[in-house]
Write a protein that holds these residues in place. Structure first.
Motif, PDB file in Angstrom:
ATOM      1  N   ILE A 157       0.841  -1.204   0.000  1.00 15.33           N
ATOM      2  CA  ILE A 157       0.000   0.000   0.000  1.00 15.33           C
ATOM      3  C   ILE A 157       0.872   1.248   0.000  1.00 15.33           C
ATOM      4  N   ASN A 158       1.913   1.244   0.818  1.00 14.46           N
ATOM      5  CA  ASN A 158       2.803   2.406   0.859  1.00 14.46           C
ATOM      6  C   ASN A 158       3.499   2.624  -0.480  1.00 14.46           C
ATOM      7  N   LYS A 159       3.895   1.557  -1.146  1.00 11.02           N
ATOM      8  CA  LYS A 159       4.523   1.693  -2.469  1.00 11.02           C
ATOM      9  C   LYS A 159       3.518   2.200  -3.491  1.00 11.02           C
ATOM     10  N   LEU A 160       2.267   1.739  -3.389  1.00  9.69           N
ATOM     11  CA  LEU A 160       1.228   2.241  -4.292  1.00  9.69           C
ATOM     12  C   LEU A 160       0.962   3.725  -4.054  1.00  9.69           C
ATOM     13  N   LYS A 161       0.976   4.147  -2.783  1.00 13.46           N
ATOM     14  CA  LYS A 161       0.807   5.569  -2.470  1.00 13.46           C
ATOM     15  C   LYS A 161       1.932   6.384  -3.096  1.00 13.46           C
ATOM     16  N   ALA A 162       3.162   5.898  -2.948  1.00  9.07           N
ATOM     17  CA  ALA A 162       4.311   6.606  -3.524  1.00  9.07           C
ATOM     18  C   ALA A 162       4.185   6.663  -5.039  1.00  9.07           C
ATOM     19  N   HIS A 163       3.752   5.581  -5.642  1.00  2.76           N
ATOM     20  CA  HIS A 163       3.551   5.528  -7.097  1.00  2.76           C
ATOM     21  C   HIS A 163       2.490   6.550  -7.523  1.00  2.76           C
ATOM     22  N   ALA A 164       1.417   6.646  -6.738  1.00  2.00           N
ATOM     23  CA  ALA A 164       0.343   7.596  -7.042  1.00  2.00           C
ATOM     24  C   ALA A 164       0.842   9.026  -6.939  1.00  2.00           C
ATOM     25  N   GLU A 165       1.633   9.306  -5.910  1.00  5.48           N
ATOM     26  CA  GLU A 165       2.175  10.659  -5.754  1.00  5.48           C
ATOM     27  C   GLU A 165       3.112  11.016  -6.906  1.00  5.48           C
ATOM     28  N   GLU A 166       3.931  10.061  -7.328  1.00  6.85           N
ATOM     29  CA  GLU A 166       4.838  10.294  -8.464  1.00  6.85           C
ATOM     30  C   GLU A 166       4.052  10.582  -9.736  1.00  6.85           C
ATOM     31  N   SER A 167       3.013   9.811  -9.975  1.00  3.75           N
ATOM     32  CA  SER A 167       2.230  10.018 -11.193  1.00  3.75           C
ATOM     33  C   SER A 167       1.475  11.343 -11.156  1.00  3.75           C
ATOM     34  N   GLU A 168       1.043  11.777  -9.978  1.00  2.20           N
ATOM     35  CA  GLU A 168       0.385  13.088  -9.841  1.00  2.20           C
ATOM     36  C   GLU A 168       1.365  14.214 -10.136  1.00  2.20           C
ATOM     37  N   ILE A 169       2.601  14.058  -9.657  1.00  2.00           N
ATOM     38  CA  ILE A 169       3.627  15.070  -9.904  1.00  2.00           C
ATOM     39  C   ILE A 169       3.917  15.151 -11.396  1.00  2.00           C
ATOM     40  N   LYS A 170       4.033  13.982 -12.047  1.00  4.68           N
ATOM     41  CA  LYS A 170       4.288  13.966 -13.490  1.00  4.68           C
ATOM     42  C   LYS A 170       3.135  14.598 -14.274  1.00  4.68           C
ATOM     43  N   GLN A 171       1.904  14.326 -13.850  1.00  6.67           N
ATOM     44  CA  GLN A 171       0.739  14.861 -14.552  1.00  6.67           C
ATOM     45  C   GLN A 171       0.617  16.367 -14.364  1.00  6.67           C
ATOM     46  N   SER A 172       0.971  16.875 -13.177  1.00  5.62           N
ATOM     47  CA  SER A 172       0.835  18.296 -12.925  1.00  5.62           C
ATOM     48  C   SER A 172       1.997  19.109 -13.506  1.00  5.62           C
ATOM     49  N   ALA A 173       3.086  18.450 -13.844  1.00  7.04           N
ATOM     50  CA  ALA A 173       4.253  19.160 -14.381  1.00  7.04           C
ATOM     51  C   ALA A 173       4.111  19.467 -15.847  1.00  7.04           C
TER      52      ALA A 173
END
Length: 173
Positions: A157-173
């Motif tokens: 779950i923690n790795k999935l959260k980190a993955h989600a945060e990374e993808s949000e950063i990529k999408q917002s950039a």
């Protein structure tokens, strides 16, 4: 404190005389191995009874000890199950909060995120969170202790959260 020979002999005599009755009583409520554990625990508990040599121990006394041990075991299991259920609910809530309503993951993204996890963590997350199995059921399915399933799921779950945060950063950039 060492057990006196008289006390040990008395407990051995009680064991020989009443073990089968105590076991049969516990077997009515528990699986064979658990019933055997409780029956043996009854006689182990006699080691701590004060002035045992002066008391008259009957089968009903021993069965009452067994009954109390069964009740304690049941209550302990209930508390453990409640804890596990709350942990599962929190994990589900956490997964639902990973993405905002407007930015839902597609099945491809979910599949890709799950594929990035090690197989044991992926299996734990899939069984407990996605399929809704209890920790005990997932434990039996994976052939590992409940605590291991809990750890794997937590890490996944923690790795999935980190993955989600990374993808949000990529999408917002």
């Amino acid at each position: 404190m060492p057990v006196s020979t008289n006390r040990a002999n008395l407990i051995l005599e009680l064991f020989d005389a009443y073990y089968k009755r105590v076991y049969c009583f516990t077997r009515k409520s528990l699986a064979p191995s658990a019933a055997e554990d409780i029956a043996q625990e009854v006689f182990t508990r006699l080691l701590t009874v004060k002035a045992l040599e002066e008391k008259t121990i009957t089968s009903s006394y021993l069965i009452k000890i067994a009954d109390n041990l069964i009740k304690r075991r049941y209550n302990k299991d209930q508390r453990k199950n409640q804890y596990i259920d709350t942990q599962r609910e929190e994990a589900i809530r956490d997964l639902r909060n990973l993405k905002k309503e407007e930015a839902q993951w597609s099945s491809e993204e979910i599949t890709k995120a799950l594929a990035s996890l090690p197989s044991h963590e992926r299996d734990a997350v899939r069984l407990v969170v996605c399929e809704g199995l209890s920790y005990e059921e997932a434990s039996a399915s994976l052939g590992v202790p409940v605590s291991t399933v809990n750890n794997w799921k937590y890490r996944g779950i923690n790795k999935l959260k980190a993955h989600a945060e990374e993808s949000e950063i990529k999408q917002s950039a």
